[in-house]
Design an enzyme around this catalytic site. Structure first.
Site, PDB file in Angstrom:
ATOM      1  N   LYS A   3       0.739  -1.290  -0.131  1.00 13.96           N
ATOM      2  CA  LYS A   3       0.083  -0.067  -0.056  1.00 13.96           C
ATOM      3  C   LYS A   3       0.896   1.396  -0.056  1.00 13.96           C
ATOM      4  O   LYS A   3       1.658   1.479   0.924  1.00 13.96           O
ATOM      5  CB  LYS A   3      -0.720  -0.107   1.328  1.00 13.96           C
ATOM      6  CG  LYS A   3      -1.858   1.312   1.317  1.00 13.96           C
ATOM      7  CD  LYS A   3      -2.712   1.176   2.448  1.00 13.96           C
ATOM      8  CE  LYS A   3      -3.671   2.266   2.363  1.00 13.96           C
ATOM      9  NZ  LYS A   3      -4.571   2.470   3.399  1.00 13.96           N
ATOM     10  N   LYS A   5      -2.120  -1.440  -3.779  1.00 15.48           N
ATOM     11  CA  LYS A   5      -3.156  -0.319  -4.018  1.00 15.48           C
ATOM     12  C   LYS A   5      -2.169   0.792  -3.845  1.00 15.48           C
ATOM     13  O   LYS A   5      -1.356   1.181  -3.198  1.00 15.48           O
ATOM     14  CB  LYS A   5      -3.913  -0.484  -2.401  1.00 15.48           C
ATOM     15  CG  LYS A   5      -4.858   0.739  -2.327  1.00 15.48           C
ATOM     16  CD  LYS A   5      -5.493   0.846  -0.965  1.00 15.48           C
ATOM     17  CE  LYS A   5      -6.227   1.981  -0.514  1.00 15.48           C
ATOM     18  NZ  LYS A   5      -6.444   2.162   0.595  1.00 15.48           N
TER      19      LYS A   5
HETATM   20  C1  PBG Z   1      -7.769   3.054   5.466  1.00 15.40           C
HETATM   21  C2  PBG Z   1      -8.029   3.187   3.856  1.00 15.40           C
HETATM   22  C3  PBG Z   1      -7.606   4.167   2.987  1.00 15.40           C
HETATM   23  C4  PBG Z   1      -8.231   3.671   1.687  1.00 15.40           C
HETATM   24  C5  PBG Z   1      -8.817   2.296   2.047  1.00 15.40           C
HETATM   25  N1  PBG Z   1      -8.495   1.923   3.364  1.00 15.40           N
HETATM   26  C6  PBG Z   1      -7.212   5.651   2.874  1.00 15.40           C
HETATM   27  C7  PBG Z   1      -5.966   5.697   3.609  1.00 15.40           C
HETATM   28  O1  PBG Z   1      -5.104   5.121   3.700  1.00 15.40           O
HETATM   29  O2  PBG Z   1      -5.677   7.042   3.733  1.00 15.40           O
HETATM   30  C8  PBG Z   1      -8.383   4.262   0.523  1.00 15.40           C
HETATM   31  C9  PBG Z   1      -9.228   3.737  -0.488  1.00 15.40           C
HETATM   32  C10 PBG Z   1      -9.502   4.606  -1.666  1.00 15.40           C
HETATM   33  O3  PBG Z   1      -8.723   5.532  -1.789  1.00 15.40           O
HETATM   34  O4  PBG Z   1     -10.596   4.175  -2.474  1.00 15.40           O
HETATM   35  N2  PBG Z   1      -6.613   3.166   5.881  1.00 15.40           N
END
Ligand code: PBG
Length: 337
Positions: A205, A260
């Protein structure tokens, strides 16, 4: 290769032959997209009869649990295998330590129970593990002197995972990027008897600017303010490091690993799939959805075609499953074909 044929200087090998008809294009298609590959993320509100649009995510709504059930029914009807739930935590439930995350009666647990009660095991429920929906500072972990603490955070994440599993979540999806969380959560789940609960790790991520609209949707953007997540989410320049993250998460017990964001990181999806050959997910995140929708709504691109093309690209890169706000639209498009 180009040969000189007896008829003249024409190519013998003509890749266009197989492209000339629909039927031959179908026969040689290398990758397929199916409804079976989709996971639909949904935002949950407290109250009832509540439906709020999200400006930066046109076509996406935050829904109270009663209305959410109707959307889940659509997903079940269309054959979407799983949904992912994200709570919009009321402001008065947010604290510095995000303790609401471990409340067995919090909004997401209430939603999980309601979906499970109504639909049984006919649809998978993915529950996100991270503290950002619950903290006043919007960080995914506990904060001390401006730093996100790792090991202290793990304890809260384990509690959060356990209450979600107890509520009926099928898949626990840690998105926090703390070191060691997969192993810690696996142990905690097993100790609580949830050894059948799947773990989908947000393994690679990235600290991405493409999460903006999601943070609008769950209301963590104003909490985060100018704060960044670069001390725990990965640097966009990294590639080898993604493999390292995945290898650790697999060793710690992840059943599925995720990359991601999606489209800007297809190279990472391919490397992970090639290296590990394990179930691999990709998240077409909110900023990607917003880009496609804003262009489509301006008439600059063909919405339906771009939805299917972008999702197919994830499959081509090696993803087994795709989290996408387009999941329901894609399911409908695929059913019409
Ligand atoms: C929370 C989380 C996030 C997303 C999924 N879980 C945001 C972040 O890490 O700030 C992002 C999903 C998206 O942008 O569609 N930790």
């Amino acid at each position: 290769m180009t040969f000189i044929s007896s008829r003249g200087p024409y190519p013998v090998t003509r890749l266009r032959r197989l492209r000339q008809s629909e039927w031959s294009r179908k026969l040689v298609a290398e990758t397929a997209l199916s409804v079976n590959d989709l996971i639909w993320p949904l935002f949950v509100l407290s109250g009832s009869g509540e439906r709020q649009s999200v400006d930066s995510l046109p076509g996406v709504f935050r829904l109270s649990v009663d209305l959410l059930l109707a959307e889940v029914a659509r997903a079940v009807d269309m054959g979407i295998p799983a949904i992912a739930l994200f709570p919009v935590t009321p402001l008065d439930r947010k604290t510095e330590d995000g303790r609401e995350a471990a409340n067995p009666d919090n909004l997401v647990c209430t939603a999980i129970k309601a979906v499970r009660q109504r639909f049984g095991d006919s649809i998978g429920i993915v529950a996100d593990v991270a503290l950002d929906p619950y903290t006043t500072h919007g960080q995914d972990g506990l904060l001390a002197d401006g730093r996100v603490l790792n090991d202290e955070t793990l304890e809260v994440l384990c509690q959060q995972a356990c209450v979600q599993a107890a509520a009926g979540a099928s898949v626990i999806a840690p998105s926090d990027m703390m070191d060691g969380r997969i192993g810690a959560i696996r142990q905690a789940l097993d100790a609580a008897g949830h050894y059948q609960t799947l773990l989908m790790s947000y393994a690679a991520k990235y600290a991405s600017a493409f999460y903006g609209p999601f943070r609008d949707a769950v209301g963590s953007k104003s909490s985060l303010g100018s704060g960044s997540k670069q001390t725990y989410q990965m640097d966009p320049s990294a590639s080898d490091e993604a493999l390292h993250e995945v290898s650790l998460d697999l060793a710690e017990g992840a059943d599925i690993v995720m990359v991601k964001p999606g489209l800007p990181y297809l190279d990472i999806v391919r490397r992970i799939k090639d290296e590990f050959s394990v179930p691999t997910a990709v998240y077409q995140v909110s900023g990607e959805y917003a880009m496609l929708m804003s262009a489509a709504n301006n008439g600059w691109i063909d919405r339906d075609a771009c939805i299917l093309e972008s999702l197919l690209a994830f499959r081509r890169a090696g993803a087994d499953m795709i989290l996408s706000y387009f999941a329901i639209a894609a399911a409908e498009l695929l059913a019409d074909r």
